[in-house]
Scaffold this motif. Structure first.
Motif, PDB file in Angstrom:
ATOM      1  N   TYR A   1      -8.983 -12.384  -0.211  1.00 44.95           N
ATOM      2  CA  TYR A   1      -9.379 -11.135  -0.138  1.00 44.95           C
ATOM      3  C   TYR A   1      -9.509 -10.957   1.626  1.00 44.95           C
ATOM      4  O   TYR A   1      -8.999  -9.870   1.964  1.00 44.95           O
ATOM      5  CB  TYR A   1     -10.927 -10.854  -0.614  1.00 44.95           C
ATOM      6  CG  TYR A   1     -11.489  -9.617  -0.321  1.00 44.95           C
ATOM      7  CD1 TYR A   1     -10.927  -8.450  -0.854  1.00 44.95           C
ATOM      8  CD2 TYR A   1     -12.256  -9.392   0.831  1.00 44.95           C
ATOM      9  CE1 TYR A   1     -11.653  -7.395  -0.482  1.00 44.95           C
ATOM     10  CE2 TYR A   1     -12.864  -7.940   1.139  1.00 44.95           C
ATOM     11  CZ  TYR A   1     -12.457  -6.941   0.430  1.00 44.95           C
ATOM     12  OH  TYR A   1     -12.826  -5.852   0.683  1.00 44.95           O
TER      13      TYR A   1
ATOM     14  N   ILE B   1      -5.671 -10.244   2.491  1.00 51.38           N
ATOM     15  CA  ILE B   1      -5.489  -8.920   1.913  1.00 51.38           C
ATOM     16  C   ILE B   1      -6.044  -7.595   2.689  1.00 51.38           C
ATOM     17  O   ILE B   1      -5.016  -6.692   2.856  1.00 51.38           O
ATOM     18  CB  ILE B   1      -5.684  -8.886   0.542  1.00 51.38           C
ATOM     19  CG1 ILE B   1      -4.931  -9.700  -0.334  1.00 51.38           C
ATOM     20  CG2 ILE B   1      -5.398  -7.268  -0.059  1.00 51.38           C
ATOM     21  CD1 ILE B   1      -5.506  -9.822  -1.993  1.00 51.38           C
TER      22      ILE B   1
ATOM     23  N   TYR C   1      -3.622  -5.231   5.007  1.00 52.89           N
ATOM     24  CA  TYR C   1      -3.642  -3.613   4.763  1.00 52.89           C
ATOM     25  C   TYR C   1      -4.247  -2.799   5.953  1.00 52.89           C
ATOM     26  O   TYR C   1      -3.487  -1.852   6.342  1.00 52.89           O
ATOM     27  CB  TYR C   1      -4.871  -3.328   3.541  1.00 52.89           C
ATOM     28  CG  TYR C   1      -5.516  -2.088   3.413  1.00 52.89           C
ATOM     29  CD1 TYR C   1      -4.792  -0.922   2.985  1.00 52.89           C
ATOM     30  CD2 TYR C   1      -6.672  -1.642   4.093  1.00 52.89           C
ATOM     31  CE1 TYR C   1      -5.121   0.424   2.853  1.00 52.89           C
ATOM     32  CE2 TYR C   1      -7.160  -0.304   3.950  1.00 52.89           C
ATOM     33  CZ  TYR C   1      -6.327   0.617   3.491  1.00 52.89           C
ATOM     34  OH  TYR C   1      -6.919   1.960   3.314  1.00 52.89           O
TER      35      TYR C   1
ATOM     36  N   GLU D   1      -0.931   4.349  -2.816  1.00 50.78           N
ATOM     37  CA  GLU D   1       0.377   3.990  -3.114  1.00 50.78           C
ATOM     38  C   GLU D   1       0.723   2.632  -2.647  1.00 50.78           C
ATOM     39  O   GLU D   1       1.491   1.808  -3.045  1.00 50.78           O
ATOM     40  CB  GLU D   1       1.464   4.987  -2.254  1.00 50.78           C
ATOM     41  CG  GLU D   1       1.325   6.436  -2.658  1.00 50.78           C
ATOM     42  CD  GLU D   1       1.807   6.570  -4.239  1.00 50.78           C
ATOM     43  OE1 GLU D   1       2.844   5.812  -4.392  1.00 50.78           O
ATOM     44  OE2 GLU D   1       1.795   7.723  -4.905  1.00 50.78           O
ATOM     45  N   TYR D   2      -0.105   2.222  -1.680  1.00 51.69           N
ATOM     46  CA  TYR D   2       0.334   0.955  -0.931  1.00 51.69           C
ATOM     47  C   TYR D   2      -0.206  -0.266  -1.911  1.00 51.69           C
ATOM     48  O   TYR D   2       0.593  -1.008  -2.177  1.00 51.69           O
ATOM     49  CB  TYR D   2      -0.677   0.707   0.348  1.00 51.69           C
ATOM     50  CG  TYR D   2      -0.606  -0.585   0.956  1.00 51.69           C
ATOM     51  CD1 TYR D   2       0.347  -1.066   1.657  1.00 51.69           C
ATOM     52  CD2 TYR D   2      -1.654  -1.619   0.791  1.00 51.69           C
ATOM     53  CE1 TYR D   2       0.301  -2.480   2.183  1.00 51.69           C
ATOM     54  CE2 TYR D   2      -1.655  -2.710   1.124  1.00 51.69           C
ATOM     55  CZ  TYR D   2      -0.658  -3.133   1.911  1.00 51.69           C
ATOM     56  OH  TYR D   2      -0.729  -4.395   2.639  1.00 51.69           O
ATOM     57  N   PHE D   3      -1.231  -0.150  -2.619  1.00 46.36           N
ATOM     58  CA  PHE D   3      -1.793  -1.076  -3.384  1.00 46.36           C
ATOM     59  C   PHE D   3      -1.121  -0.981  -4.811  1.00 46.36           C
ATOM     60  O   PHE D   3      -0.910  -1.995  -5.379  1.00 46.36           O
ATOM     61  CB  PHE D   3      -3.435  -0.964  -3.760  1.00 46.36           C
ATOM     62  CG  PHE D   3      -4.063  -1.433  -2.613  1.00 46.36           C
ATOM     63  CD1 PHE D   3      -4.184  -2.661  -2.310  1.00 46.36           C
ATOM     64  CD2 PHE D   3      -4.719  -0.637  -1.592  1.00 46.36           C
ATOM     65  CE1 PHE D   3      -4.898  -3.227  -1.193  1.00 46.36           C
ATOM     66  CE2 PHE D   3      -5.494  -0.983  -0.625  1.00 46.36           C
ATOM     67  CZ  PHE D   3      -5.539  -2.301  -0.228  1.00 46.36           C
ATOM     68  N   LYS D   4      -0.660   0.081  -5.014  1.00 45.78           N
ATOM     69  CA  LYS D   4       0.255   0.322  -6.471  1.00 45.78           C
ATOM     70  C   LYS D   4       1.475  -0.221  -6.146  1.00 45.78           C
ATOM     71  O   LYS D   4       2.136  -1.323  -7.328  1.00 45.78           O
ATOM     72  CB  LYS D   4       0.271   1.886  -6.816  1.00 45.78           C
ATOM     73  CG  LYS D   4       1.202   2.120  -7.855  1.00 45.78           C
ATOM     74  CD  LYS D   4       1.159   3.596  -8.311  1.00 45.78           C
ATOM     75  CE  LYS D   4       2.215   3.873  -9.548  1.00 45.78           C
ATOM     76  NZ  LYS D   4       2.599   5.320  -9.725  1.00 45.78           N
TER      77      LYS D   4
ATOM     78  N   LEU E   1       2.113  -2.909  -4.333  1.00 44.54           N
ATOM     79  CA  LEU E   1       1.752  -4.493  -4.309  1.00 44.54           C
ATOM     80  C   LEU E   1       1.639  -4.736  -5.619  1.00 44.54           C
ATOM     81  O   LEU E   1       1.966  -6.000  -6.207  1.00 44.54           O
ATOM     82  CB  LEU E   1       0.600  -4.848  -3.745  1.00 44.54           C
ATOM     83  CG  LEU E   1       0.698  -4.672  -1.808  1.00 44.54           C
ATOM     84  CD1 LEU E   1      -0.457  -4.914  -1.165  1.00 44.54           C
ATOM     85  CD2 LEU E   1       1.810  -5.500  -1.294  1.00 44.54           C
ATOM     86  N   SER E   2       0.942  -4.220  -6.712  1.00 42.91           N
ATOM     87  CA  SER E   2       0.876  -4.611  -8.161  1.00 42.91           C
ATOM     88  C   SER E   2       2.071  -4.606  -8.860  1.00 42.91           C
ATOM     89  O   SER E   2       2.188  -5.423  -9.579  1.00 42.91           O
ATOM     90  CB  SER E   2      -0.341  -3.549  -8.507  1.00 42.91           C
ATOM     91  OG  SER E   2       0.183  -2.416  -8.616  1.00 42.91           O
ATOM     92  N   GLU E   3       2.886  -3.770  -8.608  1.00 37.54           N
ATOM     93  CA  GLU E   3       4.356  -3.618  -9.063  1.00 37.54           C
ATOM     94  C   GLU E   3       5.358  -4.637  -8.759  1.00 37.54           C
ATOM     95  O   GLU E   3       6.381  -4.431  -8.944  1.00 37.54           O
ATOM     96  CB  GLU E   3       4.714  -2.197  -9.406  1.00 37.54           C
ATOM     97  CG  GLU E   3       3.898  -1.298 -10.135  1.00 37.54           C
ATOM     98  CD  GLU E   3       4.371   0.156 -10.166  1.00 37.54           C
ATOM     99  OE1 GLU E   3       5.114   0.445  -9.474  1.00 37.54           O
ATOM    100  OE2 GLU E   3       3.511   0.947 -10.685  1.00 37.54           O
ATOM    101  N   HIS E   4       4.799  -5.300  -7.521  1.00 35.72           N
ATOM    102  CA  HIS E   4       5.813  -6.192  -6.827  1.00 35.72           C
ATOM    103  C   HIS E   4       7.098  -5.470  -6.219  1.00 35.72           C
ATOM    104  O   HIS E   4       8.138  -6.070  -6.387  1.00 35.72           O
ATOM    105  CB  HIS E   4       6.495  -7.262  -7.746  1.00 35.72           C
ATOM    106  CG  HIS E   4       5.319  -8.189  -8.292  1.00 35.72           C
ATOM    107  ND1 HIS E   4       4.768  -9.167  -7.762  1.00 35.72           N
ATOM    108  CD2 HIS E   4       4.736  -8.094  -9.746  1.00 35.72           C
ATOM    109  CE1 HIS E   4       3.621  -9.505  -8.687  1.00 35.72           C
ATOM    110  NE2 HIS E   4       3.648  -8.899  -9.669  1.00 35.72           N
ATOM    111  N   ARG E   5       6.402  -4.335  -5.543  1.00 35.94           N
ATOM    112  CA  ARG E   5       7.747  -3.727  -4.821  1.00 35.94           C
ATOM    113  C   ARG E   5       7.373  -3.629  -3.227  1.00 35.94           C
ATOM    114  O   ARG E   5       6.101  -3.758  -2.989  1.00 35.94           O
ATOM    115  CB  ARG E   5       7.721  -2.230  -5.243  1.00 35.94           C
ATOM    116  CG  ARG E   5       7.997  -1.926  -6.641  1.00 35.94           C
ATOM    117  CD  ARG E   5       8.112  -0.471  -7.162  1.00 35.94           C
ATOM    118  NE  ARG E   5       6.942   0.450  -7.046  1.00 35.94           N
ATOM    119  CZ  ARG E   5       6.483   1.286  -6.153  1.00 35.94           C
ATOM    120  NH1 ARG E   5       7.144   1.385  -5.089  1.00 35.94           N
ATOM    121  NH2 ARG E   5       5.268   1.790  -6.477  1.00 35.94           N
TER     122      ARG E   5
END
Length: 470
Positions: A20, A23, A27, A45-48, A50-54
């Motif tokens: 944590y 991360i 950020y 959009e940033y954490f989305k 990272l969750s989708e490995h983009r």
């Protein structure tokens, strides 16, 4: 709600994931380098990503001075978008919007770029190099600077290097921008440039005949060949086109239709008897209803006689059709006049009507007029007007980084030069090749003519010596 099994009394009971702090540190550094206009939206959009490995929407370094415009495209955003979308020859518009929203950029600016790419509301994908070239033109002041910016955005070399890109990719973007006319403001209607809208396609409806019925021409030819009759054509635009009359007019007739004298005499006798009785004493409602019912039956018999005479032939001329229309109109008006004449006082506005008079008028409206209303007032089919959709109008302002179209001679000279130079550079183009003094111009420069013979006005002269009097 179930009770908590264990209650927290100290900070040692709070478990923090070991990754944590790392991360959170990344950020914070990304937010400082990117400087998003809307921090909350950019964080989502940033954490989305990272969750989708983009790749997250993070600039490589802080741009200074910091742009204060809301949703404005910058050079740092363009470089990150180029690396995020590189490798796709055709970018789906949904993917492009997702990457665009990652930097909280203005959606209207994206629509203007898609309009210049000729894909807005027309296609669901856009070529990668076309999008990148037009977006780069939004950030510069001439086409030459735009091509230098594209080299710096697409290169895989570190900052401070030669910023080399393949020559084929460079020429693809250059030829596309050289053909676009972005020297003035233009409106786009539903994705099409003003003046280049496609013509609406009108589909012609073909009449489909039933398979059992042969063509009309064949039936008529076979029929009239066997008959010893003269063939006439019926053409009259003044004949009413109602549902009931159209059936009557299509039926052939022979001779002239006349009313029977006995029926005429019977109607007059009934009317005289009724008037004689009406003057003597008032008639009950039942007798009035009986009289009116008898008159309506008489009229129905007359119409039946007319129909019988009309069915008696195979062909009807224009004169007989006009006669039928006039005859029906006369019959209707004559019948109404006869019923009104029976009333003791036709002007019912001066005094209150009696019950038998009201019943007589109501019977006229409910029986005769309702049955013949389609003849008195022809039915007109109401055509529903189609709702015209509101067009999507987008104003694309002049883009100095693209400018007017380039002449084909200038394009050919530059292409020949750049291909000759890249033969010794492993087919790579660099910004220094564009800045070289031997490089031909990429666009036509507008030279400003200055008038050397222009006289300076006396009021604009500056004294160089002496004293200035008040």
């Amino acid at each position: 709600m179930p009770e908590l099994i264990e209650q927290m009394y100290s900070s040692q009971q709070i478990v923090i994931p070991p990754k944590y702090p790392y991360i959170l540190k990344r950020y914070c550094k990304a937010a400082i380098k990117t400087q998003p206009y809307d921090l909350l939206r950019w964080s989502f959009e940033y954490f989305k990503a990272l969750s989708e490995h983009r790749p997250p929407p993070v600039k490589l370094r802080l741009e200074y001075p910091i742009y204060s415009t809301e949703g404005g495209l910058t050079r740092g955003c363009l470089k990150v978008l180029a690396h995020q979308l590189y490798g796709m020859s055709e970018i789906p518009t949904a993917t492009l919007r997702q990457a665009w929203n990652g930097f909280c950029l203005d959606f209207m600016e994206l629509q203007r770029i898609l309009c210049l790419c000729e894909v807005h509301l027309r296609k669901d994908h856009v070529p990668f190099f076309h999008f990148l070239a037009v977006a780069g033109g939004m950030l510069t002041k001439c086409l030459t600077h735009t091509m230098i910016l594209l080299c710096e955005s697409l290169t895989k070399e570190p900052d401070g290097g030669s910023a080399a890109i393949p020559v084929e990719e460079f020429l693809t973007m250059y030829k596309y921008l050289a053909l676009i006319d972005a020297s003035k403001d233009v409106q786009y209607h539903n994705g099409y440039r003003d003046g280049n809208e496609p013509e609406p396609v009108v589909e012609e409806e073909e009449e489909v005949r039933p398979e059992s019925e042969p063509p009309e021409s064949e039936v008529e030819d076979d029929y009239w060949d066997d008959q010893d009759l003269q063939r006439l054509s019926v053409i009259d635009d003044h004949v009413a086109k109602t549902a009931r009359l159209s059936v009557k007019l299509n039926l052939p007739t022979i001779g002239k239709i006349e009313r029977s004298p006995s029926i005429e005499r019977l109607t007059e006798v009934e009317r005289e008897n009724y008037m004689r009785e009406r003057i003597g004493k008032p008639m009950p409602d039942e007798e009035i209803d009986k009289k009116l019912r008898h008159l309506s039956i008489t009229k129905m018999n007359e119409s039946a006689v007319m129909k019988t005479g009309m069915v008696a032939g195979r062909q009807m001329s224009t004169t007989s059709g006009e006669f039928i229309v006039q005859h029906i109109e006369q019959e209707i008006m004559a019948y109404i006049d006869e019923q009104i004449a029976i009333l003791p006082d036709p002007d019912l506005k001066k005094k209150k009507a009696k019950p038998e008079e009201v019943a007589m008028v109501r019977d006229i409206l409910e029986t005769f007029l309702d049955e013949n209303m389609d003849i008195i007032v022809p039915e007109v089919e109401e055509v529903e007007e189609e709702e015209v959709p509101i067009p999507d109008i987008i104003v694309v302002y002049a883009v100095p980084g693209i400018g007017p179209p380039v002449d084909s001679e200038i394009m050919a000279d530059f292409e020949e030069y750049i291909r000759e130079v890249t033969k010794v550079q492993a087919k790579m183009v660099m910004p220094r090749n564009i800045r070289h003094f031997l490089c031909p111009p990429l666009e036509k420069y507008i030279e400003t003519e200055y008038d050397t013979n222009e006289k300076v006005h006396s009021s604009d002269q500056v004294p160089v010596g002496g004293t200035i009097a008040e």
